[in-house]
Design a protein around this motif. Sequence first.
Motif, PDB file in Angstrom:
ATOM      1  N   LYS A  15      -1.729   8.920  -4.708  1.00  0.00           N
ATOM      2  CA  LYS A  15      -1.007   9.865  -3.870  1.00  0.00           C
ATOM      3  C   LYS A  15       0.485   9.598  -4.059  1.00  0.00           C
ATOM      4  CE  LYS A  15       0.013  11.266   0.828  1.00  0.00           C
ATOM      5  NZ  LYS A  15      -0.170  11.049   2.251  1.00  0.00           N
ATOM      6  N   THR A  16       1.221  10.648  -4.389  1.00  0.00           N
ATOM      7  CA  THR A  16       2.662  10.539  -4.536  1.00  0.00           C
ATOM      8  C   THR A  16       3.316  11.748  -3.875  1.00  0.00           C
ATOM      9  OG1 THR A  16       2.713  11.699  -6.660  1.00  0.00           O
ATOM     10  CG2 THR A  16       2.468   9.299  -6.734  1.00  0.00           C
ATOM     11  N   GLU A  17       4.501  11.537  -3.326  1.00  0.00           N
ATOM     12  CA  GLU A  17       5.268  12.631  -2.737  1.00  0.00           C
ATOM     13  C   GLU A  17       6.736  12.375  -2.991  1.00  0.00           C
ATOM     14  OE1 GLU A  17       4.310  14.190   1.217  1.00  0.00           O
ATOM     15  OE2 GLU A  17       2.634  12.780   1.259  1.00  0.00           O
ATOM     16  N   VAL A  18       7.479  13.472  -3.145  1.00  0.00           N
ATOM     17  CA  VAL A  18       8.925  13.364  -3.292  1.00  0.00           C
ATOM     18  C   VAL A  18       9.585  14.137  -2.160  1.00  0.00           C
ATOM     19  CG1 VAL A  18       8.790  13.082  -5.806  1.00  0.00           C
ATOM     20  CG2 VAL A  18       9.142  15.361  -4.840  1.00  0.00           C
TER      21      VAL A  18
ATOM     22  N   GLY B 169      19.484  18.578  -6.408  1.00  0.00           N
ATOM     23  CA  GLY B 169      18.602  17.547  -5.851  1.00  0.00           C
ATOM     24  C   GLY B 169      17.151  17.764  -6.241  1.00  0.00           C
ATOM     25  N   LYS B 170      16.729  19.018  -6.224  1.00  0.00           N
ATOM     26  CA  LYS B 170      15.347  19.333  -6.623  1.00  0.00           C
ATOM     27  C   LYS B 170      15.128  19.075  -8.108  1.00  0.00           C
ATOM     28  CE  LYS B 170      14.589  22.560  -2.851  1.00  0.00           C
ATOM     29  NZ  LYS B 170      14.466  23.949  -2.449  1.00  0.00           N
ATOM     30  N   GLU B 171      16.148  19.319  -8.929  1.00  0.00           N
ATOM     31  CA  GLU B 171      16.050  19.011 -10.358  1.00  0.00           C
ATOM     32  C   GLU B 171      15.892  17.509 -10.583  1.00  0.00           C
ATOM     33  OE1 GLU B 171      19.544  20.694 -12.187  1.00  0.00           O
ATOM     34  OE2 GLU B 171      18.879  22.753 -11.803  1.00  0.00           O
ATOM     35  N   ILE B 172      16.623  16.724  -9.814  1.00  0.00           N
ATOM     36  CA  ILE B 172      16.513  15.267  -9.913  1.00  0.00           C
ATOM     37  C   ILE B 172      15.101  14.825  -9.536  1.00  0.00           C
ATOM     38  CG2 ILE B 172      17.256  13.101  -8.808  1.00  0.00           C
ATOM     39  CD1 ILE B 172      20.095  14.317  -8.745  1.00  0.00           C
ATOM     40  N   LEU B 173      14.566  15.379  -8.457  1.00  0.00           N
ATOM     41  CA  LEU B 173      13.224  14.995  -8.019  1.00  0.00           C
ATOM     42  C   LEU B 173      12.146  15.478  -8.983  1.00  0.00           C
ATOM     43  CD1 LEU B 173      13.506  15.398  -4.159  1.00  0.00           C
ATOM     44  CD2 LEU B 173      13.247  13.280  -5.473  1.00  0.00           C
ATOM     45  N   ALA B 174      12.399  16.572  -9.683  1.00  0.00           N
ATOM     46  CA  ALA B 174      11.435  17.044 -10.693  1.00  0.00           C
ATOM     47  C   ALA B 174      11.273  15.993 -11.795  1.00  0.00           C
ATOM     48  CB  ALA B 174      11.884  18.379 -11.272  1.00  0.00           C
ATOM     49  N   LYS B 175      12.354  15.295 -12.125  1.00  0.00           N
ATOM     50  CA  LYS B 175      12.273  14.224 -13.119  1.00  0.00           C
ATOM     51  C   LYS B 175      11.410  13.076 -12.599  1.00  0.00           C
ATOM     52  CE  LYS B 175      16.679  15.500 -15.076  1.00  0.00           C
ATOM     53  NZ  LYS B 175      18.074  15.175 -15.293  1.00  0.00           N
ATOM     54  N   ALA B 176      11.528  12.787 -11.327  1.00  0.00           N
ATOM     55  CA  ALA B 176      10.689  11.743 -10.734  1.00  0.00           C
ATOM     56  C   ALA B 176       9.227  12.182 -10.741  1.00  0.00           C
ATOM     57  CB  ALA B 176      11.151  11.439  -9.309  1.00  0.00           C
TER      58      ALA B 176
ATOM     59  N   ILE C  95      -2.579   2.586  -3.602  1.00  0.00           N
ATOM     60  CA  ILE C  95      -1.138   2.514  -3.376  1.00  0.00           C
ATOM     61  C   ILE C  95      -0.542   3.918  -3.421  1.00  0.00           C
ATOM     62  CG2 ILE C  95       1.071   1.689  -4.298  1.00  0.00           C
ATOM     63  CD1 ILE C  95      -0.363  -0.816  -5.267  1.00  0.00           C
ATOM     64  N   GLU C  96       0.242   4.230  -2.400  1.00  0.00           N
ATOM     65  CA  GLU C  96       0.933   5.517  -2.327  1.00  0.00           C
ATOM     66  C   GLU C  96       2.406   5.291  -2.664  1.00  0.00           C
ATOM     67  OE1 GLU C  96       0.289   7.040   1.618  1.00  0.00           O
ATOM     68  OE2 GLU C  96      -1.876   6.750   1.462  1.00  0.00           O
ATOM     69  N   ILE C  97       2.992   6.250  -3.386  1.00  0.00           N
ATOM     70  CA  ILE C  97       4.402   6.158  -3.730  1.00  0.00           C
ATOM     71  C   ILE C  97       5.134   7.372  -3.169  1.00  0.00           C
ATOM     72  CG2 ILE C  97       6.132   6.093  -5.569  1.00  0.00           C
ATOM     73  CD1 ILE C  97       4.132   4.661  -7.328  1.00  0.00           C
ATOM     74  N   TYR C  98       6.208   7.096  -2.449  1.00  0.00           N
ATOM     75  CA  TYR C  98       7.076   8.127  -1.892  1.00  0.00           C
ATOM     76  C   TYR C  98       8.447   7.965  -2.543  1.00  0.00           C
ATOM     77  CZ  TYR C  98       3.398   8.305   1.569  1.00  0.00           C
ATOM     78  OH  TYR C  98       2.176   8.421   2.179  1.00  0.00           O
ATOM     79  N   VAL C  99       9.003   9.053  -2.994  1.00  0.00           N
ATOM     80  CA  VAL C  99      10.319   9.023  -3.635  1.00  0.00           C
ATOM     81  C   VAL C  99      11.264   9.876  -2.805  1.00  0.00           C
ATOM     82  CG1 VAL C  99      11.641   9.590  -5.703  1.00  0.00           C
ATOM     83  CG2 VAL C  99       9.295   8.721  -5.923  1.00  0.00           C
TER      84      VAL C  99
ATOM     85  N   THR D  25       0.804  -1.221   0.000  1.00  0.00           N
ATOM     86  CA  THR D  25       0.000   0.000   0.000  1.00  0.00           C
ATOM     87  C   THR D  25       0.836   1.270   0.000  1.00  0.00           C
ATOM     88  OG1 THR D  25      -0.144  -0.040   2.413  1.00  0.00           O
ATOM     89  CG2 THR D  25      -1.925  -1.118   1.192  1.00  0.00           C
ATOM     90  N   LYS D  26       2.066   1.181   0.490  1.00  0.00           N
ATOM     91  CA  LYS D  26       2.947   2.346   0.524  1.00  0.00           C
ATOM     92  C   LYS D  26       4.342   1.914   0.080  1.00  0.00           C
ATOM     93  CE  LYS D  26       0.520   4.778   4.211  1.00  0.00           C
ATOM     94  NZ  LYS D  26       0.686   5.492   5.482  1.00  0.00           N
TER      95      LYS D  26
END
Length: 141
Positions: free
Chosen positions: A82-85, A65-72, A33-37, A4-5
């Motif tokens: 629901k997704t969060e980075v 680091g924020k640029e990398i997470l923007a790709k995610a 299902i929630e995804i956390y990156v 679920t997570k």
Amino acid sequence: MTFTKILVAFDESDLALKSLEQAIDLAKGKPEIEIYVVHSVTMPANYAVSAHLIAQIKDSIHVYGKEILAKAEEKLAVLPNKTEVFLREGSSIHTILEEAKRHDCDLIVMGSRGLSGIKEFLGSVSHYVVQNSPVPVLLVK
């Protein structure tokens, strides 16, 4: 087994991209299902340089680091889930396990090796996470 997570360790390596795609595939058609990156950055030690220079270096590391997470986030946009980075400071080993615990994740998905370039069967980070995680770890090759 139903998860679920899901926590995805993301460092922009090819295997991290494959790991994120794997997590997305697991979540497709399952909006519960929630995804956390998580992407972790290591800050430089304060060597004999000016505080101003250290601050600039740290800012630069955070921007990258924020640029990398923007790709995610772009890849995650295909899901209604629901997704969060998260960008965290510290060692990848501890950050991954702490974030999995913090979000009560029941699966960690990560590459078998990251950006370090070490050509082992398992990278040192993935090996440590597999050995110390209280939840299942899916390694992507």
